[in-house]
Design a protein around this motif. Structure first.
Motif, PDB file in Angstrom:
ATOM      1  N   ARG A 156      75.333 -31.124  44.676  1.00  0.00           N
ATOM      2  CA  ARG A 156      76.555 -31.203  43.864  1.00  0.00           C
ATOM      3  C   ARG A 156      76.230 -31.732  42.464  1.00  0.00           C
ATOM      4  O   ARG A 156      76.751 -31.247  41.451  1.00  0.00           O
ATOM      5  N   GLU A 183      82.905 -26.399  44.046  1.00  0.00           N
ATOM      6  CA  GLU A 183      84.052 -26.222  44.935  1.00  0.00           C
ATOM      7  C   GLU A 183      83.598 -26.016  46.383  1.00  0.00           C
ATOM      8  O   GLU A 183      84.148 -26.607  47.318  1.00  0.00           O
ATOM      9  N   GLY A 184      82.586 -25.186  46.575  1.00  0.00           N
ATOM     10  CA  GLY A 184      82.066 -24.931  47.920  1.00  0.00           C
ATOM     11  C   GLY A 184      81.443 -26.172  48.543  1.00  0.00           C
ATOM     12  O   GLY A 184      81.641 -26.461  49.727  1.00  0.00           O
ATOM     13  N   ILE A 185      80.685 -26.913  47.757  1.00  0.00           N
ATOM     14  CA  ILE A 185      80.060 -28.145  48.256  1.00  0.00           C
ATOM     15  C   ILE A 185      81.123 -29.167  48.610  1.00  0.00           C
ATOM     16  O   ILE A 185      81.039 -29.843  49.646  1.00  0.00           O
ATOM     17  N   ASP A 186      82.144 -29.289  47.768  1.00  0.00           N
ATOM     18  CA  ASP A 186      83.227 -30.237  48.064  1.00  0.00           C
ATOM     19  C   ASP A 186      83.927 -29.887  49.372  1.00  0.00           C
ATOM     20  O   ASP A 186      84.244 -30.779  50.172  1.00  0.00           O
ATOM     21  N   LEU A 187      84.144 -28.611  49.608  1.00  0.00           N
ATOM     22  CA  LEU A 187      84.768 -28.181  50.859  1.00  0.00           C
ATOM     23  C   LEU A 187      83.876 -28.538  52.055  1.00  0.00           C
ATOM     24  O   LEU A 187      84.347 -29.082  53.059  1.00  0.00           O
ATOM     25  N   THR A 188      82.593 -28.265  51.931  1.00  0.00           N
ATOM     26  CA  THR A 188      81.659 -28.585  53.003  1.00  0.00           C
ATOM     27  C   THR A 188      81.617 -30.090  53.247  1.00  0.00           C
ATOM     28  O   THR A 188      81.580 -30.543  54.397  1.00  0.00           O
ATOM     29  N   ALA A 204      77.182 -21.394  59.289  1.00  0.00           N
ATOM     30  CA  ALA A 204      77.847 -22.393  58.447  1.00  0.00           C
ATOM     31  C   ALA A 204      78.676 -23.280  59.371  1.00  0.00           C
ATOM     32  O   ALA A 204      79.852 -23.512  59.148  1.00  0.00           O
ATOM     33  N   HIS A 236      81.575 -17.790  61.076  1.00  0.00           N
ATOM     34  CA  HIS A 236      80.977 -18.620  60.038  1.00  0.00           C
ATOM     35  C   HIS A 236      79.489 -18.356  59.819  1.00  0.00           C
ATOM     36  O   HIS A 236      78.925 -18.848  58.857  1.00  0.00           O
ATOM     37  N   ARG A 238      81.375 -26.123  58.657  1.00  0.00           N
ATOM     38  CA  ARG A 238      82.723 -25.747  58.215  1.00  0.00           C
ATOM     39  C   ARG A 238      83.577 -25.202  59.360  1.00  0.00           C
ATOM     40  O   ARG A 238      84.756 -24.972  59.196  1.00  0.00           O
ATOM     41  N   GLY A 268      82.016 -22.843  40.893  1.00  0.00           N
ATOM     42  CA  GLY A 268      82.191 -22.297  42.238  1.00  0.00           C
ATOM     43  C   GLY A 268      81.339 -23.025  43.266  1.00  0.00           C
ATOM     44  O   GLY A 268      81.770 -23.267  44.395  1.00  0.00           O
ATOM     45  N   GLU A 269      80.132 -23.360  42.868  1.00  0.00           N
ATOM     46  CA  GLU A 269      79.224 -24.099  43.759  1.00  0.00           C
ATOM     47  C   GLU A 269      79.786 -25.486  44.052  1.00  0.00           C
ATOM     48  O   GLU A 269      79.749 -25.956  45.193  1.00  0.00           O
TER      49      GLU A 269
END
Length: 108
Positions: free
Chosen positions: A59, A72-77, A31, A28, A34, A69-70
């Protein structure tokens, strides 16, 4: 200091401890939030709140700029962060006093 001992000295990270096995690479690369191997120290719950606040601000900007895309990545984090916060909060408990044990003769 040997390589084996050095591995475990490097496992302490800002939010807690990295539990990845000896000799395994970090997939990672900074990161950690995650990473399923991160074990959050309950003392760092306030830091997780700061990180969440920052992610929510990022966000909001990503939404305004339509950076899908940003978002989506923030939501995952955020999902990982909230899960780790929940896990760390569960481990933060006060010690339970069990009293002194009695021998069978005393307890009868």
């Amino acid at each position: 200091m040997g390589e084996f001992e050095e591995h475990f000295d490097k496992r302490e990270v800002g939010l807690g401890n990295c539990a990845r096995p000896y000799g395994s690479p970090c997939q990672h690369e900074h990161a950690c939030i995650r990473c399923p191997m991160l074990q959050v120290n309950p003392k760092m719950l306030s830091r997780l709140a700061e990180l969440e606040k920052d992610l929510l601000m990022r966000r909001k900007r990503a939404q305004a700029e339509q950076w899908l895309g940003e978002i989506e990545g923030i939501d995952l984090t955020l999902t990982f962060l909230r899960s780790k916060r929940s896990d760390a909060a569960r481990t933060r408990r006060e010690p339970v006093h069990l009293g002194l044990p009695l021998s069978r003769a005393e307890g009868d």
